[in-house]
Structure formats: C-alpha cells, structure tokens
Design a protein around this motif. Structure first.
Motif, PDB file in Angstrom:
ATOM      1  N   SER A  21     -10.868   1.654  -0.373  1.00 25.87           N
ATOM      2  CA  SER A  21      -9.628   1.169  -0.213  1.00 25.87           C
ATOM      3  C   SER A  21      -8.852   2.035   0.929  1.00 25.87           C
ATOM      4  N   ALA A  22      -7.941   1.310   1.427  1.00 29.65           N
ATOM      5  CA  ALA A  22      -7.178   1.971   2.450  1.00 29.65           C
ATOM      6  C   ALA A  22      -6.462   3.468   2.012  1.00 29.65           C
ATOM      7  N   SER A  23      -6.105   3.297   0.640  1.00 29.97           N
ATOM      8  CA  SER A  23      -5.319   4.753  -0.119  1.00 29.97           C
ATOM      9  C   SER A  23      -6.306   5.638  -0.163  1.00 29.97           C
ATOM     10  N   THR A  31      -7.463   7.070   3.315  1.00 28.76           N
ATOM     11  CA  THR A  31      -6.256   7.823   3.908  1.00 28.76           C
ATOM     12  C   THR A  31      -6.719   9.544   3.638  1.00 28.76           C
ATOM     13  N   ARG A  32      -6.994   9.540   2.214  1.00 25.22           N
ATOM     14  CA  ARG A  32      -7.301  10.729   1.765  1.00 25.22           C
ATOM     15  C   ARG A  32      -8.463  11.598   2.124  1.00 25.22           C
ATOM     16  N   THR A  84      -2.577   8.440   8.406  1.00 26.82           N
ATOM     17  CA  THR A  84      -1.350   7.983   7.608  1.00 26.82           C
ATOM     18  C   THR A  84      -1.912   6.513   6.889  1.00 26.82           C
ATOM     19  N   TYR A  85      -1.270   6.142   5.950  1.00 23.13           N
ATOM     20  CA  TYR A  85      -1.784   4.959   5.308  1.00 23.13           C
ATOM     21  C   TYR A  85      -1.752   3.793   6.139  1.00 23.13           C
ATOM     22  N   LYS A  86      -0.909   3.690   7.090  1.00 19.13           N
ATOM     23  CA  LYS A  86      -0.962   2.414   8.016  1.00 19.13           C
ATOM     24  C   LYS A  86      -2.008   2.640   8.928  1.00 19.13           C
ATOM     25  N   TRP A 105      -5.247   1.444   6.752  1.00 16.31           N
ATOM     26  CA  TRP A 105      -5.183   0.089   6.432  1.00 16.31           C
ATOM     27  C   TRP A 105      -5.497  -0.577   7.573  1.00 16.31           C
TER      28      TRP A 105
END
Length: 306
Positions: A94-96, A99-100, A105-107, A110
């Motif tokens: 997943s994008a979240s 990100t980690r 950034t999440y954007k 994504w």
C-alpha cells in the motif's frame, strides 16, 4: 534476492549508480539510439543528478528517464526500483506502507504506486485472451442487498480467462463492467460484447460467456479468483472505491499471470516501467467516478421503501 536484502541494497547510496547503469542497458540494450535521428553515438552530460545523453549527430538531449514512468520525478532511482520490486511481490504494498519504507510523503508514494500500476495496465491492453476463452459475471463488494437495485458499494465485474486443453487458466483479465451495464442502477445481466471487443482475440477458438449474476452455468473457478482478488484488495489496501478499482484489479491479474507462467515478476515489471511513459498526477486524480448517481438512487429507493 530476498526482500530484506533488496530493501537494504536499494536504500544504500551505492546502489544508485548501479541502477542507473541497469536502466541505461534496459532502454538501449544495443547501445544508445537517438530518438530523433537514430544516431548511435552520444556525449554524456554528468553535471545533473541523472545523466543526460546528447546526440553527436543532431544535438538532441535525452534524459535517462524520459519515456519511462520515472520521467520528471525527483525521487532517487534506487527508491523507485525498490517500489517496483515491492509491487512485483504477490502480497503487493500500500502507499502508506511504502511511505514508511522509502521515507517519502504519502502523496509521492501514492503517485509512485499508481504510475507502476499504469505500466501494468498499459501492458495489459496489448495482451488479448486467446484460444478457449471463458467469461463470467463477478463483483467486488458484497453488501447486504435484498433488492433488484445495485448497492453503491457493489461493483459489477467481468472476469475473462484463456484456458488450455486441461481446463487450466493460463491468462486472466478482471475488468469493471462500465459499458456492459445497460441499467447501472439494477442488478441485471451484463452485455458481454464490449468486453469481447476489447479483451478477446478475434481468432479465439471458443468463447463461453455467462453474464447473469446467479446463472446455474457460472464458472465457480473464475468466481473464486475474483473472491481472492477482493480479499487481497481489502486486506492490503483496506478496500478501494470505484474510481481507482481497475488499477488494483489489473495488478492482481498481472501477479496471477506471472505466477501461472512462472516468470520473474520483478524483471518483467522493471522492463514495463522502463518502456511506459509517465502518467501525470493531474491526469490520475481527474479519473471520473464511473457511478456518481448510484448512491442517490439507492438512498431514494430506501426512503420510499420505508
């Protein structure tokens, strides 16, 4: 290379130079070729973050990432490669979570995810179902709905598959049924012909399509594949709305097909990413909602029924 080893390698600064060379070799396996005049010799400009290749014949400058999903991105190459690798794994990402892992950034994460899925979808368009083809009604989302009206969270799908003589599926496609819904507000048989025109080879040996939701002839094996796709989407991404659902269905189908063919999913996805042009962020977020009125129609029905 194992996941932990790949992650450690890509997050190290050393890997950036190596991946740049791999991208160069993937784009020009026989040496640089100018996209304008096809000349074979260039001068390398190394004053930028990524090398720029200037044709010695016409002077055209070509970026390392031009014509790839990474074009225009300021994210380091090694992080892009790690993202591609993670998307090639059966469990996806997943994008979240991305990100980690890569620290953006999440954007940004994504957008990276959807550009990779865009490369998968772009490749899927040219791969038609062939030979013995089976098509079946399916759906994403199973809300309690005792009426003939389609619930807003119920997304009608069509799944198609190429089948060999042993009855095994060798290639699948799962598509949202947009054109196929003659009456989008109702649960009714789908029109099979738009799907066949787009996704089935005209020379297919045999086509059997079951487009009625509760038909006694429905193919349970195809329905099981769609159920597994729904479970994967819900467990990995916590559910997806109609607007971007197709991208995730294409990713699941890609993983299924790579597994059946016993191909290296990472190498395949890497090559797809190097040969697919980037999809701009504004174009991604401008995707239309394919069923904007269903929620209002369903709410109106419930109000009148009560």
């Amino acid at each position: 290379m194992e996941l932990s080893e790949m992650t450690t390698f890509c997050l190290s600064e050393v890997s950036e130079t190596q991946w740049i060379q791999k991208i160069h070799d993937s784009r020009w396996p026989n040496g640089f070729c100018c996209p304008k005049c096809s000349a074979r010799h260039s001068y390398t400009i190394r004053t930028r973050r990524l090398p720029l290749y200037e044709c010695s014949a016409c002077g055209t400058q070509t970026s390392l990432t031009s014509g790839t999903i990474m074009e225009g991105s300021r994210t380091p190459i090694r992080l892009w490669i790690l993202a591609i690798y993670l998307h090639s794994k059966p469990e996806g990402i997943s994008a979240s979570r991305l990100t980690r892992i890569i620290g953006t950034t999440y954007k940004t994460a994504w957008l990276i995810c959807h550009k990779i899925r865009h490369a998968i979808a772009h490749s899927d368009q040219s791969q038609l179902l062939q030979g013995l083809v089976r098509i079946n009604f399916a759906q994403y989302g199973h809300p309690y709905n005792p009426t003939v009206f389609r619930h807003p969270q119920e997304q009608p799908l069509l799944i198609g598959a190429s089948m060999n003589a042993a009855g095994e599926f060798t290639h699948i496609k799962i598509k949202q049924a947009v054109e196929e819904c003659s009456y989008p507000q109702f649960t009714c048989p789908l029109d099979k012909f738009p799907f066949i025109r787009k996704h089935v080879d005209p020379q297919a040996t045999e086509i059997v399509a079951v487009t009625l939701k509760y038909s006694k002839d429905r193919n349970k094996s195809l329905l099981r594949i769609c159920q597994n796709a729904s479970i994967w989407i819900n467990s990995t991404f916590r559910g997806i709305g109609a607007k971007h659902l197709q991208a995730y269905l294409d990713q699941y189908s890609y993983g299924f097909n790579m597994t059946v063919l016993k191909q290296d999913a990472f190498s395949s996805l890497f090559n797809l990413s190097m040969t697919t042009s980037a999809l701009p962020y504004p174009e991604l977020i401008r995707k239309p909602n394919i069923q904007p009125k269903l929620r209002l129609q369903y709410a109106h029905y419930l109000k009148n029924a009560s």
